[in-house]
Design an enzyme around this catalytic site. Structure first.
Site, mmCIF file in Angstrom:
data_model
loop_
_atom_site.group_PDB
_atom_site.id
_atom_site.type_symbol
_atom_site.label_atom_id
_atom_site.label_comp_id
_atom_site.label_asym_id
_atom_site.label_seq_id
_atom_site.Cartn_x
_atom_site.Cartn_y
_atom_site.Cartn_z
ATOM 1 N N SER A 183 0.835 -1.202 0.000
ATOM 2 C CA SER A 183 0.000 0.000 0.000
ATOM 3 C C SER A 183 0.867 1.250 0.000
ATOM 4 C CB SER A 183 -0.853 -0.010 1.269
ATOM 5 O OG SER A 183 -1.486 1.232 1.462
ATOM 6 N N TYR A 186 -1.641 -0.355 10.891
ATOM 7 C CA TYR A 186 -1.920 -1.033 9.616
ATOM 8 C C TYR A 186 -0.758 -0.828 8.637
ATOM 9 C CZ TYR A 186 -3.537 -1.404 4.813
ATOM 10 O OH TYR A 186 -3.612 -1.698 3.479
ATOM 11 N N LYS A 222 2.008 -3.551 6.682
ATOM 12 C CA LYS A 222 2.326 -3.655 5.244
ATOM 13 C C LYS A 222 3.834 -3.498 5.039
ATOM 14 C CE LYS A 222 -1.073 -4.884 3.888
ATOM 15 N NZ LYS A 222 -1.595 -5.777 2.859
HETATM 16 P P1 NAD Z 1 -11.079 -6.647 1.542
HETATM 17 O O1 NAD Z 1 -11.345 -6.633 2.989
HETATM 18 O O2 NAD Z 1 -12.205 -6.359 0.612
HETATM 19 O O3 NAD Z 1 -10.441 -8.046 1.107
HETATM 20 C C1 NAD Z 1 -9.599 -8.792 1.948
HETATM 21 C C2 NAD Z 1 -10.063 -10.232 1.877
HETATM 22 O O4 NAD Z 1 -9.206 -11.036 2.710
HETATM 23 C C3 NAD Z 1 -11.487 -10.411 2.389
HETATM 24 O O5 NAD Z 1 -12.202 -11.295 1.538
HETATM 25 C C4 NAD Z 1 -11.287 -11.012 3.775
HETATM 26 O O6 NAD Z 1 -12.388 -11.800 4.162
HETATM 27 C C5 NAD Z 1 -10.015 -11.834 3.556
HETATM 28 N N1 NAD Z 1 -9.254 -12.082 4.771
HETATM 29 C C6 NAD Z 1 -8.823 -11.179 5.672
HETATM 30 N N2 NAD Z 1 -8.136 -11.789 6.641
HETATM 31 C C7 NAD Z 1 -8.109 -13.117 6.334
HETATM 32 C C8 NAD Z 1 -7.548 -14.264 6.959
HETATM 33 N N3 NAD Z 1 -6.873 -14.196 8.097
HETATM 34 N N4 NAD Z 1 -7.712 -15.458 6.354
HETATM 35 C C9 NAD Z 1 -8.404 -15.574 5.200
HETATM 36 N N5 NAD Z 1 -8.957 -14.514 4.581
HETATM 37 C C10 NAD Z 1 -8.817 -13.309 5.153
HETATM 38 O O7 NAD Z 1 -9.881 -5.629 1.285
HETATM 39 P P2 NAD Z 1 -9.332 -5.054 -0.090
HETATM 40 O O8 NAD Z 1 -9.683 -3.632 -0.174
HETATM 41 O O9 NAD Z 1 -9.704 -5.951 -1.187
HETATM 42 O O10 NAD Z 1 -7.770 -5.123 0.185
HETATM 43 C C11 NAD Z 1 -7.007 -6.203 -0.262
HETATM 44 C C12 NAD Z 1 -5.543 -5.978 0.019
HETATM 45 O O11 NAD Z 1 -5.115 -4.779 -0.589
HETATM 46 C C13 NAD Z 1 -5.165 -5.881 1.489
HETATM 47 O O12 NAD Z 1 -3.932 -6.541 1.665
HETATM 48 C C14 NAD Z 1 -4.996 -4.400 1.713
HETATM 49 O O13 NAD Z 1 -4.076 -4.156 2.749
HETATM 50 C C15 NAD Z 1 -4.452 -3.967 0.370
HETATM 51 N N6 NAD Z 1 -4.720 -2.562 0.044
HETATM 52 C C16 NAD Z 1 -6.014 -2.117 -0.035
HETATM 53 C C17 NAD Z 1 -6.273 -0.794 -0.374
HETATM 54 C C18 NAD Z 1 -7.680 -0.244 -0.456
HETATM 55 O O14 NAD Z 1 -7.853 0.968 -0.474
HETATM 56 N N7 NAD Z 1 -8.700 -1.089 -0.537
HETATM 57 C C19 NAD Z 1 -5.202 0.072 -0.646
HETATM 58 C C20 NAD Z 1 -3.896 -0.420 -0.547
HETATM 59 C C21 NAD Z 1 -3.670 -1.749 -0.211
HETATM 60 C C1 WQD Z 2 -9.707 9.789 0.767
HETATM 61 C C2 WQD Z 2 -9.888 11.267 1.078
HETATM 62 C C3 WQD Z 2 -10.148 11.806 3.404
HETATM 63 C C4 WQD Z 2 -14.000 9.899 4.022
HETATM 64 C C5 WQD Z 2 -6.915 4.904 2.797
HETATM 65 C C6 WQD Z 2 -5.850 4.271 3.648
HETATM 66 C C7 WQD Z 2 -4.708 3.801 2.794
HETATM 67 C C8 WQD Z 2 -5.193 2.917 1.661
HETATM 68 C C9 WQD Z 2 -6.300 3.560 0.894
HETATM 69 C C10 WQD Z 2 -5.095 0.609 2.321
HETATM 70 C C11 WQD Z 2 -9.100 11.704 2.296
HETATM 71 C C12 WQD Z 2 -11.389 12.160 2.611
HETATM 72 C C13 WQD Z 2 -12.856 10.363 3.413
HETATM 73 C C14 WQD Z 2 -14.942 10.851 4.522
HETATM 74 C C15 WQD Z 2 -13.540 12.633 3.716
HETATM 75 N N1 WQD Z 2 -5.743 1.686 2.138
HETATM 76 N N2 WQD Z 2 -12.627 11.701 3.260
HETATM 77 N N3 WQD Z 2 -14.677 12.178 4.320
HETATM 78 O O1 WQD Z 2 -7.202 7.939 3.551
HETATM 79 O O2 WQD Z 2 -6.379 8.300 1.190
HETATM 80 O O3 WQD Z 2 -6.362 6.047 2.142
HETATM 81 O O4 WQD Z 2 -7.341 3.968 1.798
HETATM 82 O O5 WQD Z 2 -3.932 0.412 2.208
HETATM 83 O O6 WQD Z 2 -3.847 3.141 3.635
HETATM 84 O O7 WQD Z 2 -5.407 5.229 4.590
HETATM 85 O O8 WQD Z 2 -8.520 7.057 1.559
HETATM 86 O O9 WQD Z 2 -10.880 6.957 0.941
HETATM 87 O O10 WQD Z 2 -10.263 7.068 3.387
HETATM 88 O O11 WQD Z 2 -9.941 9.062 1.969
HETATM 89 O O12 WQD Z 2 -13.350 13.831 3.577
HETATM 90 O O13 WQD Z 2 -15.962 10.496 5.116
HETATM 91 O O14 WQD Z 2 -11.261 11.482 1.385
HETATM 92 O O15 WQD Z 2 -9.849 12.791 4.346
HETATM 93 O O16 WQD Z 2 -8.596 12.980 2.024
HETATM 94 P P1 WQD Z 2 -7.085 7.449 2.184
HETATM 95 P P2 WQD Z 2 -9.972 7.467 2.001
#
Ligand code: NAD
Ligand code: WQD
Length: 381
Positions: A148, A172, A176
């Site tokens: 991330s 978190y 990562k």
């Molecule tokens: P999500 O919660 O939709 O998907 C994660 C999946 O993993 C889910 O289906 C959950 O049930 C499963 N899971 C969690 N813990 C588990 C465990 N111990 N055993 C088996 N299954 C398990 O999340 P997402 O948004 O799809 O994120 C996926 C990955 O991407 C994560 O590693 C997250 O850190 C990373 N990521 C997400 C974002 C974002 O904004 N969504 C941004 C950057 C990185």
């Molecule tokens: C986006 C913008 C908020 C909600 C997060 C995690 C990051 C990564 C992606 C996993 C920001 C603003 C949001 C609301 C708002 N995830 N906002 N009102 O914070 O950039 O990133 O998700 O790895 O680690 O931190 O994404 O969608 O939460 O926010 O004003 O109710 O929207 O302040 O500027 P963020 P977000």
């Protein structure tokens, strides 16, 4: 004719990002998919729909064997329990084995991670170590890891290159970062075996254009786009609280690099293809933000390289959904930084990655998913 597909284990394939990655793997024609998911934050229906979309994309007259190759074998299990991962590799030993792993499953809520850190370390770190150990046992050495942009914390410059210092500011984010370090150390320990690519996602948004799969977090979404989408189907009538408009950005609200989920997912297919290419690891140096000891480990940003403010996103979702959002400016959210945008040059050069879908497509697809599934997957199975 037997399918030439390689078997890829995707942890957490029922989740938002995992389901789109699974779909892109299937659509590529190169991979079949097995997953382990405990459905902590997802629903099994997502996997069925992925298969259906992929089967619908087959040419007319496709064989039953071709259709069967698109079924996702799902183990309901928890990756923080090593024996549950081991069982999968054991089962596949007699079926040609698992070629590689895309490790997606994790807990991902920044705020929650500070409240229950042990759960986060167990789920995100212990699980990663378990996975690496089982992979080693079964001699499966190809890994793509879901990292991330949060590993950069508050970066000294934007757009952010991979060589930027890694200084995550949340529990978190540290899970990562530590997972990346662990994977890198494992790669350094045996450069003749291990190959791993970490993909540092910026802000994934949107959905597959079919409207059949999308983001369906349990509870109130913490992220902006799913929150806006759910508001447009009538949830959270109190409206959007915008966290601060006094940042040093063009309109005062925070700027993020939103990337279409299909572009992001396709990046994983490119990463799988890049894993065997020795030359990408040669230029590692400081490129991952930490030094290398010669292992085959590489980190890439997956972003569009373009910043959008909160107000830009509200406006774009308003256009896509036709919903007039009620907004209120409130104080800054702890941990938010003014701007986070990717320098995607390295992924573009070495993976031939390009985030080609625009903001309009992202919001249209986000809305298409939400309006087709106002209650998400639940009650729709
Ligand atoms: P999500 O919660 O939709 O998907 C994660 C999946 O993993 C889910 O289906 C959950 O049930 C499963 N899971 C969690 N813990 C588990 C465990 N111990 N055993 C088996 N299954 C398990 O999340 P997402 O948004 O799809 O994120 C996926 C990955 O991407 C994560 O590693 C997250 O850190 C990373 N990521 C997400 C974002 C974002 O904004 N969504 C941004 C950057 C990185
Ligand atoms: C986006 C913008 C908020 C909600 C997060 C995690 C990051 C990564 C992606 C996993 C920001 C603003 C949001 C609301 C708002 N995830 N906002 N009102 O914070 O950039 O990133 O998700 O790895 O680690 O931190 O994404 O969608 O939460 O926010 O004003 O109710 O929207 O302040 O500027 P963020 P977000």
């Amino acid at each position: 004719m037997a399918s030439p597909r390689k078997t890829v284990l995707i942890t957490g394939a029922a989740g938002y990002i995992g389901s789109h990655i699974a779909l892109c793997c299937l659509l590529s024609g190169k991979y079949s998919v097995v997953t382990i998911d405990n459905f902590h934050n997802s629903f099994p229906t997502a996997l069925e729909r992925v298969t259906k979309i992929a089967q619908d994309a087959l040419p007319a007259g496709a064989s039953d064997e071709d259709k069967k190759a698109l079924e996702i074998k799902c183990y309901r299990g928890d990756i923080s329990i090593k024996s549950e991962i081991d069982q999968i590799f054991k089962d596949y030993e007699g079926k040609g084995g698992i070629w590689g792993v895309i490790h997606v499953a994790a807990l991902k809520a920044v705020g929650e991670s500070g409240e229950i850190p042990i759960k986060y370390y167990e789920n995100n770190i212990t699980a990663t170590i378990n996975l690496l150990d089982v992979m080693d046992k079964y001699k499966v050495y190809n890994l793509v890891y879901s990292s991330s942009a949060t590993v950069y914390g508050a970066p000294p410059q934007c757009p952010i290159p991979e060589s930027s210092p890694l200084q995550p500011e949340s529990c978190y984010g540290r899970t990562k970062f530590m997972s990346e370090l662990i994977i890198k150390d494992v790669c350094d320990s045996a450069p003749d075996k291990w190959r791993a690519i970490s993909l540092r996602y910026f802000n994934p948004a949107g959905a597959h254009p079919s409207g059949q799969i999308g983001e369906d977090p349990r509870g109130r979404p913490g992220n902006l786009l799913p929150l806006l989408a759910q508001m447009a189907v009538g949830k959270f009538p109190e409206g959007l609280k915008i966290f601060g408009n006094d940042y040093d950005t063009p309109d005062g609200t925070c700027v993020r690099d939103y990337i279409h989920i299909m572009d992001l997912a396709e990046g994983h297919v490119l990463a799988l293809a890049a894993l065997p290419r020795d030359e990408i690891y040669a230029a590692q140096g400081q490129a991952a933000g930490f030094g290398s000891s010669g292992g085959k480990y590489k980190a890439y940003n997956l972003g569009k390289g373009k910043g959008m403010s909160v107000l830009n996103m509200v406006d774009a979702m308003q256009k896509a959904s036709g919903f007039k959002y009620k907004t209120e400016i409130v104080g800054r959210r702890t941990g938010d930084v003014p701007e986070l945008t990717a320098d995607p040059a390295l992924a573009e050069k070495e993976l031939e990655f390009k985030a080609k879908r625009d903001l309009e497509a992202m919001c249209r697809d986000q809305w298409n998913w939400q309006s087709n599934n106002p209650k998400g997957y639940e009650n729709q199975a």
